[in-house]
Design a protein around this motif. Structure first.
Motif, PDB file in Angstrom:
ATOM      1  N   ARG A   1      -7.045   8.543   1.572  1.00 56.18           N
ATOM      2  CA  ARG A   1      -7.282   8.795   2.992  1.00 56.18           C
ATOM      3  C   ARG A   1      -6.590   8.049   4.135  1.00 56.18           C
ATOM      4  N   TYR A   2      -6.855   6.637   3.862  1.00 56.54           N
ATOM      5  CA  TYR A   2      -6.122   5.895   4.738  1.00 56.54           C
ATOM      6  C   TYR A   2      -5.649   4.517   4.037  1.00 56.54           C
ATOM      7  N   SER A   3      -4.704   4.002   4.447  1.00 58.30           N
ATOM      8  CA  SER A   3      -4.302   2.799   3.824  1.00 58.30           C
ATOM      9  C   SER A   3      -4.038   1.639   5.180  1.00 58.30           C
ATOM     10  N   SER A   4      -3.586   0.497   5.008  1.00 60.09           N
ATOM     11  CA  SER A   4      -3.118  -0.203   6.313  1.00 60.09           C
ATOM     12  C   SER A   4      -2.000  -1.297   5.936  1.00 60.09           C
ATOM     13  N   LEU A   5      -1.233  -1.458   7.048  1.00 64.14           N
ATOM     14  CA  LEU A   5      -0.078  -2.084   6.910  1.00 64.14           C
ATOM     15  C   LEU A   5      -0.287  -3.698   7.019  1.00 64.14           C
ATOM     16  N   ASN A   6       0.238  -4.463   5.880  1.00 58.76           N
ATOM     17  CA  ASN A   6      -0.010  -5.845   5.984  1.00 58.76           C
ATOM     18  C   ASN A   6       1.322  -6.602   5.660  1.00 58.76           C
ATOM     19  N   TYR A   7       1.469  -7.918   6.124  1.00 59.95           N
ATOM     20  CA  TYR A   7       2.750  -8.556   5.863  1.00 59.95           C
ATOM     21  C   TYR A   7       3.088  -8.513   4.450  1.00 59.95           C
ATOM     22  N   LYS A   8       2.442  -8.461   3.417  1.00 62.76           N
ATOM     23  CA  LYS A   8       3.017  -8.326   2.015  1.00 62.76           C
ATOM     24  C   LYS A   8       3.620  -6.979   1.808  1.00 62.76           C
ATOM     25  N   ASP A   9       2.925  -5.986   2.569  1.00 63.54           N
ATOM     26  CA  ASP A   9       3.535  -4.640   2.369  1.00 63.54           C
ATOM     27  C   ASP A   9       5.028  -4.676   2.917  1.00 63.54           C
ATOM     28  N   ALA A  10       5.261  -5.395   4.024  1.00 66.66           N
ATOM     29  CA  ALA A  10       6.590  -5.371   4.565  1.00 66.66           C
ATOM     30  C   ALA A  10       7.425  -6.159   3.845  1.00 66.66           C
ATOM     31  N   LEU A  11       7.011  -6.996   3.072  1.00 65.35           N
ATOM     32  CA  LEU A  11       7.982  -8.096   2.036  1.00 65.35           C
ATOM     33  C   LEU A  11       8.264  -7.143   1.016  1.00 65.35           C
ATOM     34  N   SER A  12       7.596  -6.299   0.402  1.00 66.78           N
ATOM     35  CA  SER A  12       7.566  -5.412  -0.732  1.00 66.78           C
ATOM     36  C   SER A  12       8.585  -4.278  -0.339  1.00 66.78           C
ATOM     37  N   ALA A  13       8.470  -3.852   0.836  1.00 72.69           N
ATOM     38  CA  ALA A  13       9.428  -2.980   1.486  1.00 72.69           C
ATOM     39  C   ALA A  13      10.698  -3.285   1.749  1.00 72.69           C
ATOM     40  N   SER A  14      10.830  -4.771   1.708  1.00 75.92           N
ATOM     41  CA  SER A  14      12.262  -5.027   2.021  1.00 75.92           C
ATOM     42  C   SER A  14      12.803  -5.947   0.786  1.00 75.92           C
ATOM     43  N   GLY A  15      12.435  -5.490  -0.275  1.00 74.45           N
ATOM     44  CA  GLY A  15      12.917  -6.099  -1.526  1.00 74.45           C
ATOM     45  C   GLY A  15      12.476  -7.309  -1.979  1.00 74.45           C
ATOM     46  N   ASN A  16      11.340  -8.071  -1.531  1.00 76.92           N
ATOM     47  CA  ASN A  16      11.050  -9.129  -1.712  1.00 76.92           C
ATOM     48  C   ASN A  16      10.688  -9.263  -3.143  1.00 76.92           C
ATOM     49  N   ARG A  17      11.392  -9.986  -4.466  1.00 72.91           N
ATOM     50  CA  ARG A  17      10.942 -10.013  -5.677  1.00 72.91           C
ATOM     51  C   ARG A  17      10.028 -10.943  -5.839  1.00 72.91           C
ATOM     52  N   GLY A  18       9.521 -11.778  -5.062  1.00 71.48           N
ATOM     53  CA  GLY A  18       8.301 -12.538  -5.251  1.00 71.48           C
ATOM     54  C   GLY A  18       6.947 -11.739  -5.069  1.00 71.48           C
ATOM     55  N   VAL A  19       7.080 -10.612  -4.558  1.00 72.76           N
ATOM     56  CA  VAL A  19       5.960  -9.686  -4.322  1.00 72.76           C
ATOM     57  C   VAL A  19       6.001  -8.665  -5.436  1.00 72.76           C
ATOM     58  N   THR A  20       7.190  -7.838  -5.313  1.00 79.60           N
ATOM     59  CA  THR A  20       7.608  -6.598  -6.180  1.00 79.60           C
ATOM     60  C   THR A  20       8.738  -6.970  -6.894  1.00 79.60           C
ATOM     61  N   ARG A  21       8.509  -6.885  -8.305  1.00 74.70           N
ATOM     62  CA  ARG A  21       9.643  -7.094  -9.176  1.00 74.70           C
ATOM     63  C   ARG A  21      10.583  -6.063  -9.362  1.00 74.70           C
ATOM     64  N   GLN A  22      10.111  -4.837  -9.690  1.00 77.04           N
ATOM     65  CA  GLN A  22      10.832  -3.697 -10.013  1.00 77.04           C
ATOM     66  C   GLN A  22      10.840  -2.524  -8.863  1.00 77.04           C
ATOM     67  N   TYR A  23      11.905  -1.945  -8.655  1.00 74.91           N
ATOM     68  CA  TYR A  23      12.123  -0.694  -7.837  1.00 74.91           C
ATOM     69  C   TYR A  23      12.673   0.490  -8.790  1.00 74.91           C
ATOM     70  N   PRO A  24      12.389   1.675  -8.228  1.00 81.18           N
ATOM     71  CA  PRO A  24      11.702   2.227  -7.114  1.00 81.18           C
ATOM     72  C   PRO A  24       9.977   1.842  -7.011  1.00 81.18           C
ATOM     73  N   HIS A  25       9.444   1.750  -5.904  1.00 83.47           N
ATOM     74  CA  HIS A  25       8.004   1.305  -5.647  1.00 83.47           C
ATOM     75  C   HIS A  25       7.683   1.857  -4.569  1.00 83.47           C
ATOM     76  N   THR A  26       6.092   1.906  -4.459  1.00 84.92           N
ATOM     77  CA  THR A  26       5.506   2.243  -3.392  1.00 84.92           C
ATOM     78  C   THR A  26       4.635   1.193  -2.924  1.00 84.92           C
ATOM     79  N   PRO A  27       4.777   0.690  -1.735  1.00 85.65           N
ATOM     80  CA  PRO A  27       3.913  -0.633  -1.514  1.00 85.65           C
ATOM     81  C   PRO A  27       2.481  -0.130  -1.078  1.00 85.65           C
TER      82      PRO A  27
END
Length: 331
Positions: free
Chosen positions: A41-67
């Motif tokens: 129903r709800y989520s929230s935006l965090n700095y880690k989400d922004a890193l994942s959304a901008s391709g930071n491999r230290g947060v998310t290794r593989q794409y496509p991905h939903t932060p």
């Protein structure tokens, strides 16, 4: 169920180092044993989400991905004996939104052990007004309390006070009767921080000591640091005898340049805060506090709400360091 489609924000790598954000539709799939399907129903935006959304491999290794490291919703399908369809739940931390598709989607499938039951007195929307940021602030406050920090001990500094963790910490500490000294580099946020309950607002340059001294004049009884680097080093040197500081962020740098003198001459304690792998018992206890005696009257003032379509712009804002307070994502 398999024929049903759901909406999600998806990050794709269109070329080496080039990432795009798009709203897509995916097919809902049944959870496996030990998993649950949650209608978000709800989520929230965090700095880690922004890193994942901008391709930071230290947060998310593989794409496509939903932060989306946060989600609050209702169980649609349960393959766990501990949960039933219709249960209202919160999911934060663990691997959600990092390498497991996260809360910026209408459905998530997660292990049942990641869930926390929505406490009485807290709505799904309010839980995401807190999100990981508010939960982290709660962990920090709990650490101060467990180490004997009471309002009568003296002022508590909160660094990075306009951010998600910082603003939540300011509001909750004020609710509990602490004298809060909010540290911020944003002069325009002075009135906002006072409205959150801060007694004083300190420019960040006042807590970025460059003198090289091992100890500074005592100024704070305790502190919640969200930025790290030289700010954290300065706060440590500025604590009263027996002072306590928690640390949970490093936007000002991951290195800590200080000496052992504050620790061995003043009995100062430095406590690391991790919100990702917090044990379930402590996790549930913090959420109970957030739903009751720690809930600040300014919770709604801390937040603004957006939809999935507004996320790309909000992600740019938080990456540029211009986000103030908390952003709730309506799914």
């Amino acid at each position: 169920m398999n024929a049903e489609k759901y909406k999600a924000l998806e990050v794709t790598e269109e070329a080496a180092g080039k990432f795009a954000l798009n709203i897509v539709y995916k097919s809902v799939t049944e959870p496996l044993d030990g998993e649950v399907l949650v209608r978000v129903r709800y989520s929230s935006l965090n700095y880690k989400d922004a890193l994942s959304a901008s391709g930071n491999r230290g947060v998310t290794r593989q794409y496509p991905h939903t932060p989306g490291v946060d989600a609050a919703g209702v169980i649609a399908v349960s393959r766990s004996p501990d949960w039933e369809k219709g249960d209202e739940v919160i999911v934060t931390g663990f691997d959600l939104g990092m390498n497991t598709n996260g809360g910026f989607a209408e459905y998530i499938t997660v292990p049942s052990k990641w869930l926390v039951r929505l406490p009485e007195g807290l709505s799904l929307r309010q839980s995401m007004a807190y999100g990981t940021a508010g939960f982290t602030a709660g962990l920090s406050i709990m650490a101060l309390i467990r180490h004997g920090m009471k309002p009568e001990n003296g002022a508590v500094a909160v660094t990075g006070a306009t951010g998600g963790v910082g603003s939540a910490a300011v509001a909750m500490l004020a609710k509990l009767g602490y004298h809060v000294m909010a540290v911020s580099s944003k002069a325009a946020s002075h009135d906002f921080l006072l409205s959150m309950g801060a007694r004083e607002v300190i420019p960040r340059q006042e807590v970025e000591d460059q003198s090289g001294k091992a100890l500074l004049k005592p100024r704070f009884a305790a502190a919640i640091d969200t930025v790290g680097g030289q700010v954290l080093a300065t706060v440590i040197k500025s604590l009263h005898y027996g002072g306590v500081v928690t640390t949970c962020g490093m936007v000002n740098g991951g290195e800590l340049h200080t000496t052992v003198f504050p620790f061995i001459l003043k009995g100062v304690q430095l406590i690391g805060i991790d919100s990702v792998a917090t044990p379930h018992t402590l996790r549930a206890a913090i959420w109970q506090k957030l739903a009751a005696e720690w809930m600040p009257p300014q919770l709604e003032l801390l937040t603004h709400e957006i939809g999935l379509e507004q996320l790309p712009e909000a992600i740019t804002t938080i990456l540029n360091g211009k986000m103030q307070g908390r952003t709730i994502v309506r799914i």
